[in-house]
Write an enzyme that holds these catalytic residues in place. Structure first.
Site, PDB file in Angstrom:
ATOM      1  N   GLY A   1       0.857  -0.976  -0.274  1.00 47.58           N
ATOM      2  CA  GLY A   1       0.033  -0.006  -0.014  1.00 47.58           C
ATOM      3  C   GLY A   1       0.759   1.289   0.007  1.00 47.58           C
ATOM      4  O   GLY A   1       0.323   2.476  -0.394  1.00 47.58           O
TER       5      GLY A   1
ATOM      6  N   GLN B   1       1.187   8.061   3.542  1.00 45.44           N
ATOM      7  CA  GLN B   1       1.700   7.370   4.464  1.00 45.44           C
ATOM      8  C   GLN B   1       1.550   8.049   5.750  1.00 45.44           C
ATOM      9  O   GLN B   1       1.088   7.437   6.848  1.00 45.44           O
ATOM     10  CB  GLN B   1       3.106   6.903   4.286  1.00 45.44           C
ATOM     11  CG  GLN B   1       3.414   5.901   3.318  1.00 45.44           C
ATOM     12  CD  GLN B   1       3.042   4.452   3.907  1.00 45.44           C
ATOM     13  OE1 GLN B   1       3.414   4.127   4.758  1.00 45.44           O
ATOM     14  NE2 GLN B   1       1.998   4.159   3.044  1.00 45.44           N
TER      15      GLN B   1
ATOM     16  N   GLY C   1       7.169   4.627   6.654  1.00 49.55           N
ATOM     17  CA  GLY C   1       6.089   4.070   6.906  1.00 49.55           C
ATOM     18  C   GLY C   1       5.902   3.854   8.427  1.00 49.55           C
ATOM     19  O   GLY C   1       4.789   3.843   8.859  1.00 49.55           O
ATOM     20  N   GLU C   2       6.870   3.517   9.212  1.00 48.29           N
ATOM     21  CA  GLU C   2       6.628   3.441  10.686  1.00 48.29           C
ATOM     22  C   GLU C   2       6.929   4.639  11.479  1.00 48.29           C
ATOM     23  O   GLU C   2       5.705   5.095  12.386  1.00 48.29           O
ATOM     24  CB  GLU C   2       7.886   2.456  11.357  1.00 48.29           C
ATOM     25  CG  GLU C   2       8.345   1.218  10.359  1.00 48.29           C
ATOM     26  CD  GLU C   2       7.125   0.041  10.165  1.00 48.29           C
ATOM     27  OE1 GLU C   2       6.319  -0.282  11.000  1.00 48.29           O
ATOM     28  OE2 GLU C   2       7.140  -0.520   8.986  1.00 48.29           O
TER      29      GLU C   2
ATOM     30  N   ILE D   1      12.590  12.318   0.264  1.00 50.23           N
ATOM     31  CA  ILE D   1      11.161  11.757   0.128  1.00 50.23           C
ATOM     32  C   ILE D   1      10.970  11.523  -1.420  1.00 50.23           C
ATOM     33  O   ILE D   1      11.333  12.367  -2.133  1.00 50.23           O
ATOM     34  CB  ILE D   1      10.326  12.658   0.617  1.00 50.23           C
ATOM     35  CG1 ILE D   1      10.317  13.135   2.001  1.00 50.23           C
ATOM     36  CG2 ILE D   1       9.105  12.502   0.093  1.00 50.23           C
ATOM     37  CD1 ILE D   1       9.974  12.143   3.031  1.00 50.23           C
TER      38      ILE D   1
ATOM     39  N   LYS E   1      15.407   7.456   4.671  1.00 49.35           N
ATOM     40  CA  LYS E   1      15.619   6.595   6.157  1.00 49.35           C
ATOM     41  C   LYS E   1      14.455   5.952   6.662  1.00 49.35           C
ATOM     42  O   LYS E   1      14.294   5.452   7.704  1.00 49.35           O
ATOM     43  CB  LYS E   1      15.690   7.684   7.222  1.00 49.35           C
ATOM     44  CG  LYS E   1      16.881   8.607   7.161  1.00 49.35           C
ATOM     45  CD  LYS E   1      17.660   9.278   8.196  1.00 49.35           C
ATOM     46  CE  LYS E   1      16.669  10.335   8.690  1.00 49.35           C
ATOM     47  NZ  LYS E   1      17.371  10.829  10.130  1.00 49.35           N
TER      48      LYS E   1
HETATM   49 MO1  MOS Z   1       5.175  -3.289   9.097  1.00 46.95          MO
HETATM   50  S1  MOS Z   1       5.248  -3.806  11.099  1.00 46.95           S
HETATM   51  O1  MOS Z   1       6.821  -2.840   8.849  1.00 46.95           O
HETATM   52  O2  MOS Z   1       4.419  -4.395   8.213  1.00 46.95           O
END
Ligand code: MOS
Length: 734
Positions: free
Chosen positions: A463, A634, A700-701, A625, A697
């Protein structure tokens, strides 16, 4: 080599697969049409622990369309070779659940049988007719009541002494509820055997991990299993290992000698795949009167299953986020009669961040300091856990940009001092950090004589827009337009890539794609400068760039030629290269993390305790980016997810029988549009040249970290009530 002009990277482009997705042409796992496929439905255990004493399948087998019922009574024995955590598996240490291999029930919902039928309806009906009898034992599912394993420990300095001597001390206990992944696409698998070889279409974030797990379970050579997963309908980590239902689908296909399709129901997602574990977390903090941290002591307990020990990165933030001379940490897993947890967006760090950032807010309040000023005073010069310098760390800038853009100066430091009618208004902020992970990856790049390119990697796109961002990287490195690059992923036949998780795909896979495309471009340039008939013959290769599929002199664009002309004149059907990336081995010279400052404004109904988030802002130090539009998706998605963690998401277990009571989207609450206010993301310009060739870097997290504590801190500012539990419910506020 002359640097390539960057036309696609950094441009606000829409998803290259957007049209396929909105027109329904993108095929998700269960949507592949495999000739002759029959349907499988799993029968789930209805006890929390014990043994199966009998299974009556007669009524199920008597139903028209039902082909087989498989259980431990008639399933073939599987070798289940060891496949614990390695670079080819995400199985945690322990002994994984072996489907239908014995009569034991280890948790409520464990698969005890599977019904295979010619139609889905027949399989569902058949599954409802299977009568299973048990010898049930009371399950242990309460984190606070079960015995913990031996802890993992970390210490530097003397935290107990530091706390004893500190001018200001706090001793705080936090509880965080279990969260379940609730992606739109349910987990699903189609399995088809051709002789001894198996093809699987699966919802997965790691085709290679699923491939090795199936191969290990069945005792097959890895190459005899092919896993295909071109589209994933959302994922937050639940696709990072091969779960039992994948093995069940393959087993059912083998027994029936038919291709088998198996889709987990929404309810089955709650025990068929992992989850973010619940935590109990005690944090003691000591500081001087100016807020400079002297010591922190972390003691945390997390649930795991009785058969596997799942751990995640909860400890790093407490070791490196703030300057703290004395730190001690104990991390204990608590085996329960539940299925095994797994990472969920911002794993570990999000949990630690709620605790540490809530505590920092409490300390600021206690010392009458601005929460941002308190954090500034504790900004470390280096990573105190390793003594290494940070590759890049611009958290101070995140604070100042965020404070300015959010209007932080309008916050009244005194809690419960702003009211609009029934609503108490408050503002809060938190810092966020997430590890910049990178792992070896490869990519195959082929430039065809027609001037188009194909790039292949085994990666997933759950995604974030990997199709798009990787195409951007490839297009610029090859000097092609987005439309002339065909980026393919999600097939175990493609070159290997790490798990599509932990925010490492752009850095790892992207760098491999960049390398492969650079190689191909160099091959083309070399061909041109050595070809007497090329307008570029004899010029310095370093003076050539490629743009729009045309090689030309950087300083004289009129002198050049197209890839097509060059390749056809040289009788080359294509040029190709295998790109690769590997992070530096051995000890790293730097400490690599991405950062954020997240701000929230909430309104809390003074009478009802209802919390509404009014607006949020995230400011990110995430390196370069690549794809701003997708980065926004995201960040906004993560803020929505963080609102869920902060205020809504909570898996409820009935401890009498281990059943998850709210295993559905009506009772397990996730944010809906009405819960989501104006959300804004800002990215600090810049890149991290030490991290990887792309300078990224990971995003997503880190966008998820800090969201829940920013909301909790805003709730405190609004109400004067400090809630040390997640989710923050109206009941807790009343
Ligand atoms: Mo995520 S926990 O990196 O799918």
């Amino acid at each position: 080599m002359s640097p390539q002009p960057q036309a696609a990277v950094g441009a606000p482009l829409s998803r290259v697969d957007g049209r396929l997705k909105v027109t329904g042409k993108a095929k998700y796992a269960a949507e592949h049409n495999v000739d002759g496929a029959v349907h499988a439905v799993i029968v789930d255990a209805t006890i929390g622990r014990g043994r199966i004493t009998s299974i009556d399948t007669r009524a199920a087998l008597a139903q028209p369309g039902v082909l087989r019922v498989i259980s431990h009574r008639n399933a073939p024995k599987l070798p289940y070779r060891d496949n614990a955590m390695s670079n080819k598996s995400n199985n945690p240490p322990g002994r994984r659940l072996r489907v239908f291999q014995d009569d034991r029930v280890l948790f409520h919902g464990q698969p005890v049988a599977v019904v295979i039928a010619t139609t889905l309806e027949a399989a569902q009906h058949g599954a409802s007719l299977v009568k299973v009898h048990y010898d049930a034992a009371p399950p242990s599912t309460e984190l606070t009541k079960a015995k913990a394993d031996k802890p993992t420990k970390y210490a530097r300095g003397d935290a107990e002494a530091g706390l004893r001597n500190a001018a200001v001390r706090m001793d705080l206990t936090y509880s965080m509820a279990r969260n379940h992944h609730n992606a739109m696409e349910p987990h699903a698998t189609i399995a088809r055997w051709t002789g001894d070889k198996l093809t699987v279409w699966d919802k997965t974030q790691w085709v290679l991990g699923t491939q090795t797990e199936i191969a290990a379970a069945f005792g097959l050579p890895q190459d005899d299993v092919r896993v295909i997963s071109p589209f994933v309908g959302g994922g937050f980590g639940s696709g990072l290992r091969g779960w039992p239902h994948v093995i069940i689908a393959a087993l059912a296909a083998r027994v029936t000698k038919r291709p088998v399709k198996l889709v987990l129901s929404r309810k089955q997602q709650y025990f068929g795949t992992g989850f973010r574990p619940a935590y109990e977390y005690r944090l003691r903090v000591g500081s001087d009167r100016h807020g400079r941290l002297a010591a922190m002591a972390h003691e945390l307990d997390a649930e795991t299953s009785s058969y596997e020990t799942f751990t995640e990165g909860v400890l790093p933030p407490g070791q490196m986020l703030y300057s703290t001379p004395n730190v001690q940490q104990t991390y204990r897993t608590v085996p329960l009669d539940v299925n095994t947890p797994i990472w969920m967006r911002g794993p570990g760090f999000a949990t630690a961040s709620f605790v540490i950032e809530s505590a920092m807010d409490e300390l600021a309040h206690k010392l009458d300091l601005d929460p941002i000023e308190l954090r500034r005073r504790n900004e470390p010069d280096e990573d105190q856990s390793s003594g290494r310098p940070f590759s890049t760390r611009r958290l101070r800038e995140c604070y100042s940009v965020g404070a300015r853009e959010f209007g932080w100066h309008r916050r009244n430091a005194k809690p419960r001092s702003r009211r609009e009618g029934d609503w108490l208004i408050g503002m809060g902020m938190a810092a966020g950090v997430y590890d910049t992970a990178r792992m070896p990856a490869q990519a195959r790049v082929r430039l065809d004589a027609d001037g188009t390119a194909v790039v292949e990697t085994a990666s997933s796109d759950m995604g974030p827009g990997t199709y798009t961002s990787q195409t951007q990287v490839a297009a610029d490195a090859l000097g092609l337009t987005m439309r002339t690059v065909d980026f393919r992923l999600g097939d175990s036949l493609f070159p290997p890539t790490p798990p599509h998780g932990g925010s490492m795909t752009m850095a790892s896979v992207g760098s491999a794609v960049l390398d492969g495309c650079n190689q191909v471009r160099r091959q083309a340039i070399k061909l041109a400068v050595e070809d007497k008939e090329s307008p570029l013959y004899g010029v310095d290769a370093n003076d050539i760039v490629v743009r729009g599929g045309r090689l030309h002199l950087k300083n004289n664009p009129t002198r050049g030629e197209k890839y097509q002309q060059l390749l056809s004149r040289n009788n080359r059907t294509h040029l190709e290269a295998q790109g690769s990336f590997a992070p530096p081995s051995g000890t790293q010279r730097y400490s690599f993390y991405a950062y954020n400052a997240t701000f929230a404004e909430v309104a809390v109904d003074a009478t009802l305790g209802l919390v509404r988030v009014r607006r949020m802002l995230g400011v990110y130090d995430a390196g370069r980016i690549i794809s701003p539009t997708l980065a926004d998706s995201q960040a906004i998605g993560a803020m929505v997810g963080g609102i869920g963690t902060a205020l809504l998401e909570h898996t409820v277990t009935d401890h009498r029988d281990g059943r998850i009571v709210n295993a559905n989207l009506a009772d397990y609450l996730v944010p809906v549009n009405a819960d989501v206010p104006d959300l804004k993301a800002i990215y600090l310009d810049g890149e991290d040249r030490e991290a990887d060739p792309l300078g990224v870097k990971g995003l997503g997290e880190v966008v998820m970290i800090g969201v829940a504590p920013a909301i909790a801190n805003a709730v405190f500012n609004a109400t004067g009530r400090r809630i040390r539990q997640l989710p923050i419910t109206a009941e807790a506020l009343l």
